[in-house]
Write an enzyme that holds these catalytic residues in place. Structure first.
Site, PDB file in Angstrom:
ATOM      1  N   THR A  52       0.168  -1.540  -0.302  1.00  0.00           N
ATOM      2  CA  THR A  52       0.043   0.438  -0.145  1.00  0.00           C
ATOM      3  C   THR A  52       1.041   1.330  -0.522  1.00  0.00           C
ATOM      4  O   THR A  52       0.035   2.493   0.312  1.00  0.00           O
ATOM      5  CB  THR A  52      -1.366   0.298   0.988  1.00  0.00           C
ATOM      6  OG1 THR A  52      -0.437  -0.073   2.198  1.00  0.00           O
ATOM      7  CG2 THR A  52      -1.952  -1.016   1.601  1.00  0.00           C
ATOM      8  N   ALA A  75       5.613   5.548  10.881  1.00  0.00           N
ATOM      9  CA  ALA A  75       4.408   5.229  10.437  1.00  0.00           C
ATOM     10  C   ALA A  75       4.586   5.679   9.083  1.00  0.00           C
ATOM     11  O   ALA A  75       4.640   7.053   8.748  1.00  0.00           O
ATOM     12  CB  ALA A  75       2.803   5.202  11.105  1.00  0.00           C
ATOM     13  N   LYS A  76       4.022   5.399   7.426  1.00  0.00           N
ATOM     14  CA  LYS A  76       3.711   6.651   6.635  1.00  0.00           C
ATOM     15  C   LYS A  76       2.713   7.432   6.542  1.00  0.00           C
ATOM     16  O   LYS A  76       3.925   8.825   6.302  1.00  0.00           O
ATOM     17  CB  LYS A  76       3.055   5.244   5.737  1.00  0.00           C
ATOM     18  CG  LYS A  76       3.714   5.342   4.127  1.00  0.00           C
ATOM     19  CD  LYS A  76       2.879   5.033   3.237  1.00  0.00           C
ATOM     20  CE  LYS A  76       1.456   4.500   3.775  1.00  0.00           C
ATOM     21  NZ  LYS A  76       0.517   4.265   2.869  1.00  0.00           N
ATOM     22  N   ARG A  77       2.487   7.431   6.949  1.00  0.00           N
ATOM     23  CA  ARG A  77       1.750   9.277   7.052  1.00  0.00           C
ATOM     24  C   ARG A  77       2.043   9.752   8.103  1.00  0.00           C
ATOM     25  O   ARG A  77       1.884  11.158   7.745  1.00  0.00           O
ATOM     26  CB  ARG A  77       0.265   8.534   7.495  1.00  0.00           C
ATOM     27  CG  ARG A  77      -0.353   7.943   9.013  1.00  0.00           C
ATOM     28  CD  ARG A  77      -2.263   7.664   9.303  1.00  0.00           C
ATOM     29  NE  ARG A  77      -1.959   6.251  10.214  1.00  0.00           N
ATOM     30  CZ  ARG A  77      -1.979   5.704  10.062  1.00  0.00           C
ATOM     31  NH1 ARG A  77      -1.848   4.957   9.188  1.00  0.00           N
ATOM     32  NH2 ARG A  77      -1.970   5.153  11.505  1.00  0.00           N
TER      33      ARG A  77
END
Ligand code: GLU
Length: 299
Positions: free
Chosen positions: A27, A267-269
């Site tokens: 993702t 985390a990516k976000r």
């Protein structure tokens, strides 16, 4: 301890010849937290004289993209990891997950759920006491109580539906004393009931994470499941699915979750640096492995 203080279970606790895997969902690009997870599984397999597998968990067509899957392979190879080919890509095996669901359905352990998210949220909000499980509030069981005729009518009409495990029925079928083996920590009692009537096939994806991950670990002979400490509760449900399906029991080991300078989980976000951004900034693989908590070069 692993190199550089990365906590690995003691070598003598490792099942000999253990098969581990890293099973990311494509993702986005991998970041240092993923590198830690992959290296943890890779080092354990090496230490046990076993094998490390890579698996792409891409059943969620809305969120997964092939270019991220390709980047995962590229980034892990750059990091110095290796694995046998072919890599299992879950989206190519939907018929196998369907067969596992059919087996549960034949035994009356699944039921179709037509509820929308909003309907479920309304019911939960209206309840005086809404129990929570590891994945959030428990499903109130609305569609479990549909009459057979109503169920048939809605299915015949083609109403979109998920498939839920009838937890009470499943628990009557499974052994009472389910437990799991966590490396270095011994056996722990499992309590799958805390998941309630969990979704095993989603409306938009005819399978679920819980079903596919246990199916594939069994199929691929994974004997040591490694994951982040955040996923530890999932083991309770996975042991139940293994018991219902007659799949072998793996051992489990959990790794810590890397955090940023402010103590927040990477985390990516939250802007965790992608491995490829580190590479493009000129970092060498060994430096990135050290940043991910594994200082020594893979052997
Ligand atoms: N595919 C899952 C994820 O990306 C992890 C699989 C597992 O280790 O259970 O979060």
């Amino acid at each position: 301890m692993g190199e550089d203080g990365a906590p690995l279970p003691p070598r003598e606790a490792l099942p000999r010849g253990a098969v581990t895997r890293f099973a990311p969902s494509p993702t986005g690009f991998l970041h240092l937290g993923h590198a830690h997870a992959a290296l943890f599984a890779w080092h354990l397999a090496r230490a046990a004289g076993g094998r490390f597998l890579l698996r792409i968990e891409d059943i969620d067509a809305g969120r997964c993209r092939p270019e991220f899957a390709a980047a995962i392979v590229e980034d892990l190879a750059w990091l110095g990891l290796d694995w046998p080919e072919p890599v299992r890509v879950q989206s190519r095996h939907m018929a196998e997950y369907r067969a596992a669901l059919d087996s549960l359905a034949t035994r009356g352990l699944l039921y179709p759920c037509f509820c929308t998210r909003a309907e479920i949220a309304r019911e939960i909000a209206a309840a005086a006491h809404a129990p929570h499980g590891p994945d959030g509030p428990l499903y109130p069981g609305t569609c479990r109580r549909l009459s057979a005729a109503e169920r048939q009518e809605r299915l015949a009409r083609g109403d979109p539906h998920a498939l839920r495990l009838d937890m009470a029925a499943a628990l009557r079928t499974a052994p009472r004393d389910l437990s799991c083996h966590e490396l270095g920590e011994g056996r722990r009692r499992c309590d799958p009931a805390r998941f309630g009537d969990v979704v095993l096939a989603r409306k938009d994806t005819p399978a679920s994470y819980h079903l596919c991950v246990t199916h594939d670990d069994a199929l691929q002979g994974v004997t040591l499941v490694t994951r982040g400490a955040d996923l530890r509760p999932a083991t309770d449900l996975h042991r139940l699915l293994q018991a219902l399906m007659g799949w072998p029991e793996p051992a489990y080991a959990h790794h810590r979750l890397l955090t940023d300078a402010a103590g927040r989980r990477l985390a990516k976000r939250e802007g965790a640096p992608a491995l490829r951004a580190l590479r493009e900034a000129g970092h060498r693989p060994e430096a990135v492995r050290a940043m991910a908590g594994f200082g020594a070069a893979p052997r």
